[in-house]
Enzyme design. Structure first.
Site, short mmCIF file in Angstrom:
data_model
loop_
_atom_site.label_atom_id
_atom_site.label_comp_id
_atom_site.label_asym_id
_atom_site.label_seq_id
_atom_site.Cartn_x
_atom_site.Cartn_y
_atom_site.Cartn_z
N HIS A 266 41.17 23.87 9.57
CA HIS A 266 40.48 23.92 8.28
C HIS A 266 40.84 25.17 7.49
CE1 HIS A 266 37.76 20.49 7.93
NE2 HIS A 266 37.67 20.51 9.24
N GLU A 334 28.46 24.19 15.51
CA GLU A 334 28.36 23.07 14.56
C GLU A 334 28.78 21.78 15.28
OE1 GLU A 334 30.35 21.70 10.28
OE2 GLU A 334 31.37 23.16 11.56
N HIS A 335 29.96 21.78 15.88
CA HIS A 335 30.46 20.64 16.65
C HIS A 335 30.58 21.05 18.12
CE1 HIS A 335 31.78 18.66 12.89
NE2 HIS A 335 32.26 19.84 12.54
N HIS A 427 -17.95 24.72 1.80
CA HIS A 427 -17.44 23.99 2.96
C HIS A 427 -18.61 23.57 3.86
CE1 HIS A 427 -13.63 25.70 1.71
NE2 HIS A 427 -12.98 25.11 2.71
#
Length: 439
Positions: A266, A334-335, A427
């Site tokens: 890449h 990531e992978h 409340h």
């Protein structure tokens, strides 16, 4: 080309040296953070006129302000121009991605009775609008178009739009337009980088304002997302590609070498490690890699060699399986690809990874394009706490509660006591005898 592949023997490394292997090459956005604000302000002020100007300045495209939207005839021209086999491949990929994300859809609502007369649950609905970004700076990426658009459509987003930079001819990449139509998105706009984020955040006469923007992009795009996070939602930015291949002695080292190169090509800022506890296996992988470099272009092989020869890549040799698992979980890749004849034996030991590919027939390339799970993944260790892009990113949940008189009778005294302790009078009054007087 004569490059050495780094061999990192964990047993001989200091703690600091081991930690250095966990670091990623990050984009320093400081320059872009300074340069982006004028772009954002111009789009906010001048809308489509600013977008047309930036298309000329940054993309070399001569566009009129009223020609930012892709017209129907441009989709038709894209189908005519694109190779028939490529269209079939896009159709096949889109079908697989759609099947995965349809399986990922949560049920519309669930409820459970946790005590008699007390029902609680969740209801899931899609967000109203989403901008889906397809980058184009280093090429065209119809795979990103499919991966971002299909989960948005499957989730039921009412207004999904695609933003992508125009080419110098003023047109959108043909495969990207085909992918958009296959994904089910009809509205595509010619806008890229920081100006695209600004357009989605504020809206223009042409581009609708969106609640969220998803997709990877350039540092300009990432800087704009960071600066506009108060105006438009987005996930963590996706950083450079990274992979760890865990390989045992049952697999072919030549296959490990082949797959190690997938993410390393890449760019020089990527990360790619083979992790193994067998020195003999490591050496065989090391010997096999150069042969595969010869089958790549000089540009891609240089990228790969740069990554595998430094501290962000190469071979990590561990003393044991346990040390290998520990390194992977610390790295949170990531992978992650598990190369083994018995990959499921290792799966239970992995806690931190964005994507896990099992076995010898699941290389990262098939996962990136064809398998179906989303390839827009957390990087830089974000897998410790974040998940891949999916339908849940285009949906939100609302808590549901229903109570009968029986359930109220049990919970009211406890609620009154809690509210009184914290000093909230209204409340406490809402579950006091005052409520009984209203029946």
């Amino acid at each position: 080309m004569n490059h050495a592949i780094a061999l990192h023997d964990l047993a001989t490394l200091t703690a600091d040296e081991r930690n250095s292997l966990l670091l990623r090459t990050e984009n320093d956005l400081s320059y872009f953070i300074e340069k982006v604000p004028p772009i954002i302000e111009a789009v906010k002020r001048d809308g489509d006129v600013a977008l047309a100007k930036f298309a000329r300045d940054f993309d070399g495209a001569m566009l009129d302000p009223d020609k930012l939207a892709v017209e129907g005839c441009e989709f038709d021209e894209a189908f005519d121009a694109l190779d028939r086999d490529m269209i079939k491949t896009l159709e096949y990929s889109a079908d697989n991605i759609r099947r995965f994300h349809q399986a990922q859809l949560p049920g519309e609502m669930w409820m459970k009775e946790i005590r008699p007369g007390v029902l609680v649950g969740e209801r899931f609905t899609p967000i109203d609008s989403a901008a889906l970004y397809s980058p184009r700076g280093k090429g065209s990426f119809p795979s990103v178009t499919l991966m971002t658009a299909i989960p948005a459509v499957v989730a039921g987003v009412k207004l999904p739009v695609i933003l992508t930079p125009p080419g110098p001819d003023g047109k959108v990449d043909a495969a990207t337009l085909v992918a958009a139509r296959l994904a089910g998105v009809q509205r595509v706009f010619k806008a890229g980088g920081a100006q695209a984020v600004a357009a989605a955040a504020f809206g223009t006469a042409t581009i609708p304002k969106c609640h969220k923007i998803e997709g990877p992009g350039s540092p300009w795009f990432l800087a704009a997302k960071r600066l506009l996070q108060g105006h438009i939602a987005s996930r963590l930015p996706a950083g450079p590609s990274e992979i760890i291949i865990l390989a045992d002695e049952t697999t072919d080292p030549r296959m490990a070498a082949l797959d190690l190169l997938i993410e390393s090509e890449h760019g020089p800022d990527s990360s790619a490690f083979l992790v193994t506890w067998s020195r003999d296996f490591a050496e065989k992988v090391r010997d096999a890699v150069p042969g595969y470099w010869k089958k790549m272009s000089s540009k891609r092989s240089e990228y790969s060699a740069t990554v595998l020869g430094g501290s962000s890549g190469g071979i990590v040799l561990t003393s044991s399986r346990e040390d290998a698992y520990d390194f992977i979980n610390d790295y949170a890749p990531e992978h992650l690809q598990i190369l083994s004849k018995h990959p499921f034996e290792h799966l239970s030991e992995v806690r931190n990874a964005s994507e896990i590919l099992l076995g010898e027939y699941a290389p990262g390339s098939i996962a990136n394009y064809m398998m179906g799970p989303n390839c827009v993944l957390p990087t830089s260790g974000a897998a410790h706490v974040h998940s891949p892009l999916g339908v849940h990113d285009f949906m939100k949940s609302a808590s549901i509660g229903h109570m009968t008189a029986k359930g109220y009778a049990e919970m009211a005294p406890h609620t009154h006591r809690f509210a009184t302790y914290e000093g909230f009078d209204a409340h406490a009054n809402s579950v006091s005898e005052l409520r009984g007087l209203l029946q």
